[in-house]
Every structure is written in C-alpha cells, then in structure tokens.
Design an enzyme around this catalytic site. Structure first.
Site, mmCIF file in Angstrom:
data_model
loop_
_atom_site.group_PDB
_atom_site.id
_atom_site.type_symbol
_atom_site.label_atom_id
_atom_site.label_comp_id
_atom_site.label_asym_id
_atom_site.label_seq_id
_atom_site.Cartn_x
_atom_site.Cartn_y
_atom_site.Cartn_z
ATOM 1 N N GLU A 48 -47.892 27.156 -32.846
ATOM 2 C CA GLU A 48 -47.857 28.405 -32.080
ATOM 3 C C GLU A 48 -48.278 28.218 -30.621
ATOM 4 O O GLU A 48 -47.764 28.904 -29.736
ATOM 5 C CB GLU A 48 -48.752 29.464 -32.740
ATOM 6 C CG GLU A 48 -48.269 29.949 -34.089
ATOM 7 C CD GLU A 48 -48.818 29.149 -35.265
ATOM 8 O OE1 GLU A 48 -48.624 29.569 -36.419
ATOM 9 O OE2 GLU A 48 -49.463 28.101 -35.001
ATOM 10 N N LYS A 160 -48.370 44.820 -40.375
ATOM 11 C CA LYS A 160 -47.217 44.627 -41.259
ATOM 12 C C LYS A 160 -46.588 45.953 -41.661
ATOM 13 O O LYS A 160 -45.355 46.075 -41.725
ATOM 14 C CB LYS A 160 -47.637 43.841 -42.501
ATOM 15 C CG LYS A 160 -46.475 43.471 -43.407
ATOM 16 C CD LYS A 160 -46.918 42.579 -44.559
ATOM 17 C CE LYS A 160 -45.720 42.150 -45.408
ATOM 18 N NZ LYS A 160 -46.141 41.238 -46.520
#
Length: 571
Positions: A48, A160
């Site tokens: 990342e 989410k």
C-alpha cells in the site's frame, strides 16, 4: 438505486480519474466487486505504501490528482508514509480507505484502526463518511481541496456498510466550503511595489521552487528572469522549471547545491522567492542566509510567509497569476524609467558566471571504476533533458539533481521534503502509466531498491518499459558519508553486504537485467536498456566510497561549503 461503491466510482469518473493504484482487503470488497466491470483502471501494487507513491508519480508527472486505495487497519496505516510525502511536497493525492462498518467503529473490530485520527496531521484534509448520503459531496470536496490552493493529500475513509448501502445518485453541482479560502490574485499594490524593488535592485536573484511546477508557471517565470536578465536558482523540487541550458539558470542551491548558486544566495541584495518555502536544506544556518538581501516572497500558502525567513514584501497568491502581473508591471517600468541599474545587474551576472567557471559541477570519470557522476552523465546523455527521471533518496538523488538536465517541468520526480527511501520505483510506475509516451528512468540505490523490489511484479504485469538503474555502492551511501565525515568513520549498520544477482532476479520476474562493473561497459549497457522495448534492470557497481560534493555541513552557512574531499598534506 446504486450502491455506495458504484456511487463512488461514478464520482471518480466525473473527476476524470482513469487510474487507481491500490490493494484490496476485506472491507473494500464491495468496491472491488463494483470495479470488476467498470471503466476505471485499477493497478494492483504489491504494498500500500507503493500505491501512494505511484499515485504521487502519476500526479507529479501530470499535475492531475493521483488516486490510491487501501483497506482498513494495516492497509490504511501503510499509506501514511506516502501521505506525509505528498504533504511535504504539496502533491495532489486522494487516498480512499475502507473502514469497518459504522456500528463496529470504536469496538476494536478486526482490522480496525482510527484512520481518521492517524491521518489528521499528515493530510491537507480528511473525511470519515458515515452515511451514503454524504459520500458524493465528500468525494468531490476531496478532489477540490487536493488540487486547489497549495495542493496536498486528502483522505476519505469509508465504512463497509456505506459501500454496501443503496441510494439514488444525484450529481454534485457545487462545492461550498465556507472555511476554506484560497487567495489567488495577489495584492495589486504589493505586486507594483515588488516590481519596483526588482527594478531598483543591483544584485537580484530569483529563487524558485516546486510551487512554480504546481501552478504551471514556468513560462511566466522564464519571462520574469529574461525581463530582469537576472540569475536564477531552482530548488530540488523545482528542477526543470527553467530549461537547464538557459543562460540565466545557475543550478540548485543548498546543502548539495553548486558553489555559484550558494554564493549568489549569499551576495544578492534582493532575493525573489517564488513558490518556495525556505527549507533548511536550502538555507543552511538560517541566521547567516542571504544576509545582504531584502526578500520578496510569493506563495499561495499564507502559512509559509515569514515561517522561516521574514519577508520584506510578502505576496499571497497563485504564483502564475502574480508573475503575469509582475511581468506587466516590469515592462511598464522599463518603458517609463529605462534601464535603471542595468550596468550593475550586468556586472552581477558576470560575477555569477565567474563563480560557475571557478567551481563548476564536473563529473569525475575513472578508467578503473565507474564513478557515480559518470553514471549520471551517461543517463543525461540518453535522456537529452526530455526523459522522466524518478529518483529514490540518497547520494544518487543528489548526483542525479546535479548532473541530469531537465528542460521542462514534471520530468524530475523525487521525495524532496520527506526523503523517503523506496519512493523511486513506484513513482516511476505511476509516471509511466500517466505518460506512456515517455522514456522513464527509475534511478535507485541498492538500499532503496530493496525496499521496493516487490513492485517488479507490477511492472511485469503491465509490461511497463521502465528502465531501472541501480547505483550500487554496497552501502547506505548518504548515511555512510556522514559517518565518515562527522562520526570519525565509525561505519555502523550501513554496509549492504549482500545483493541479489540481478540477471537472475529480473529473469525470475520475466524480463532482462544485467550487472556492469567496468567504465568501458557503461555506455553500451545503458543504450541496451533504453533500446529494450520492455522493462530493464541494470545494476551498476560504482565506486563505494565516493562522497557528494559540494556539501554544506549541518549547522554551517551555505557559503561555508566543503567543495571536495580533504587533500593530503604534502611536506
């Protein structure tokens, strides 16, 4: 009805995003499912941190906003180094991170981290989106904030359940941020006074930085320099904003700047600071910096004015717009007042050229070993001032800055403010995606390269023709240099005693690579790398104990340069 994930992608399309660098995870699965058959390209990196560096490479080479994406917890925290890097160098990046569902926030759920809190100090702004209704506005505000004013990174943290929620999508028609004010025009009276100060000066010097790149103000800068016919220096972040062969361009100033640049900074009577922040690597001991000069400081960020050096005449505004007005004022003064102090300025120009001739930046070449400076000159020959060069951090970064020409902005990509090792290779990846027509070099050290080796897979997966040049001296070179010069040569934890066979390493990933050790092989090896239609990994064994000069020691003034290694005392 659309899911939050689809709404996000629709917002990105409306921001003209064509590429995202990222790494998926549990809470971003709804987003990646929506990406499966979407027009926006996703580039799977191998870490990342490198997603953010690649987004920076994309942004640095184009001026567009770079976009990266990571999952919650470790995915988001791995972005932090890249975010700080973008913050320090004023690079427009939007980072999208997943977060655990809103009902789990604060419960120490699996892969939960306080991304909003962690990134507050290393972003220009950040968002935690708690409802799908807030998502479109947050995304468009993120892009506006990242790219307006002084550019910088903005993070949007999305739980989410927001990705999964359903809603009708209505395009955002306006951005209204009452607490966010960007001054772009500059104060007209201050601009007129600045023009008069420039016209009256006998030894003016233009000191220009990365703000010129961000504002796309190279043409206006060149007009100013030529109107005044004054010497100009550009910072590490500003290389390329004046063509390297421009007769008024001196070089980079500062810790590893040239003798002429540092002497000009010390002796000028007017310092015209444009889009630069008086970084400590430029100023050296601040109390002794430009002691004879009045200072005009132009910057879009009012926080930079007077932060390190007090400005006699401050101008807050977009440097492109301010320079356009300054140029008009200067031409009016020239028409009205004639050539005031022209002879003094001509004499000043001659003095600076004499300093350049007295102590030029000359590459050392040996018949026995490859000198690092020789390597950079050969890369410069093949680049011709037109290639993109993404550098990692260390001695090779400074030699590249000294010896490689850049004839336009957005060709030189490096981690300037943060100095983050591992930057060079992923930044080159981002640049190659952004500008596929360009020859792209990744110049890395044997230390920084080993922090980003996994991205060789990314390069191969996408057949990116990046030319990776390893300047391999067997050490963490810049740290070793300081240990040699200032710590009695007690070399502690700096030797890189093992290094992979690059022919086998490149071959394992499916492309070509080789090692060169003799100066006679260097030119042909680099030419072979450039001719290769795909990626190439070239490991160049250079002199292990070469040091970067000139060098301003810590705590010294910039005119107190060490110009070369100590000479042996003869009887």
């Amino acid at each position: 009805m659309m899911s939050g994930a689809r709404i996000l992608l629709e917002c990105l399309l409306r921001e003209n995003v064509d590429c995202i660098f990222g790494y998926p995870g549990g809470v971003t699965l709804p987003l990646y499912d929506a990406m499966y058959d979407h027009a926006i390209r996703h580039v799977l990196v191998r870490h990342e941190q490198n997603a953010c560096f690649a987004a920076e490479g994309y942004a640095r080479s184009t001026g567009k906003v770079g976009v990266c994406c990571a999952t919650s917890g470790p995915g988001a925290t791995n972005l932090v180094t890249g975010l700080v890097d973008a913050m320090m160098d004023s690079i427009p990046v939007v980072a999208l991170t997943g977060q655990v569902s809103t009902k789990l926030i604060g419960s120490d759920a699996f892969q939960e981290a306080d991304t909003f809190g962690i990134t507050r100090s290393c972003t220009k702004h950040n968002f935690l989106v708690k409802t799908i209704a807030d998502l479109p506005q947050a995304i468009h505000e993120a892009f506006y904030i990242a790219s307006s004013g002084r550019p910088g990174p903005v993070l949007v943290d999305i739980p989410k359940d927001v990705f999964q929620a359903q809603a009708h999508y209505s395009p955002v028609s306006s951005i209204h941020l009452p607490g966010y004010k960007v001054i772009v025009e500059g104060h007209a009276g201050q601009i007129r006074r600045a023009a008069q100060m420039m016209w009256d000066a006998e030894r003016p010097l233009v000191y220009a930085g990365g703000g010129i790149v961000a504002a796309d103000a190279s043409a206006e800068l060149r007009e100013l320099v030529e109107t005044l016919d004054t010497p100009a220096v550009t910072t590490l972040m500003g290389l390329g904003i004046l063509p390297s062969a421009h007769p008024n361009f001196i070089s980079m100033p500062g810790m590893h700047g040239s003798y002429a640049a540092n002497m000009a900074m010390t002796q000028c009577d007017l310092l015209i600071a444009l889009g630069t922040r008086f970084d400590d690597r430029v100023t050296g001991r601040l109390s002794a910096f430009a002691p004879k000069a009045k200072v005009i400081h132009v910057d879009i960020d009012p926080a930079e004015i007077g932060k390190n050096r007090a400005a006699d005449l401050p101008i807050v505004g977009d440097v492109k717009k301010v320079l356009a007005k300054l140029n008009r004022n200067l031409k009016e003064l020239a028409a009205e007042a004639g050539s005031k102090n022209e002879s003094s300025r001509q004499s000043w120009g001659r003095q600076v050229r004499e300093w350049k001739q007295e102590h030029p930046l000359t590459p050392e070449i040996s018949q026995e070993e490859i000198k690092p400076q020789h390597l950079m000159r050969e890369i410069d020959r093949l680049s011709g001032g037109r290639a993109i060069v993404a550098s990692d951090v260390g001695q090779h970064q400074m030699w590249a800055a000294q010896f490689i020409r850049f004839d336009e902005p957005r060709l030189w990509l490096n981690s300037g403010g943060l100095g983050s090792m591992g930057f060079g290779l992923p930044a080159a990846i981002g640049a190659q995606f952004a500008r596929p027509d360009k020859l792209v070099f990744a110049i890395v050290g044997d230390g920084g390269f080993q922090m980003s080796i996994p991205e060789l897979a990314t390069i191969v997966n996408h057949s990116l023709p990046v030319k990776i040049i390893i300047m391999n001296n067997g050490y963490l070179g810049m740290v070793r240099q300081w240990q040699e010069l200032f710590y009695n040569n007690r070399l502690s934890a700096v030797e890189l005693s093992s290094f992979p066979d690059v022919t086998k390493l490149a071959g394992a990933y499916g492309f070509k690579g080789r090692t060169v050790e003799r100066p006679s092989e260097l030119s042909s090896a680099l030419e072979e790398a450039v001719r290769e239609p795909g990626p190439y990994l070239l490991n160049v064994r250079v002199t292990p104990f070469e040091n970067v000069y000139p060098m301003v020691p810590a705590g010294a003034a910039i005119h107190e340069m060490v110009l070369g290694p100590p000479q042996p005392v003869t009887a």
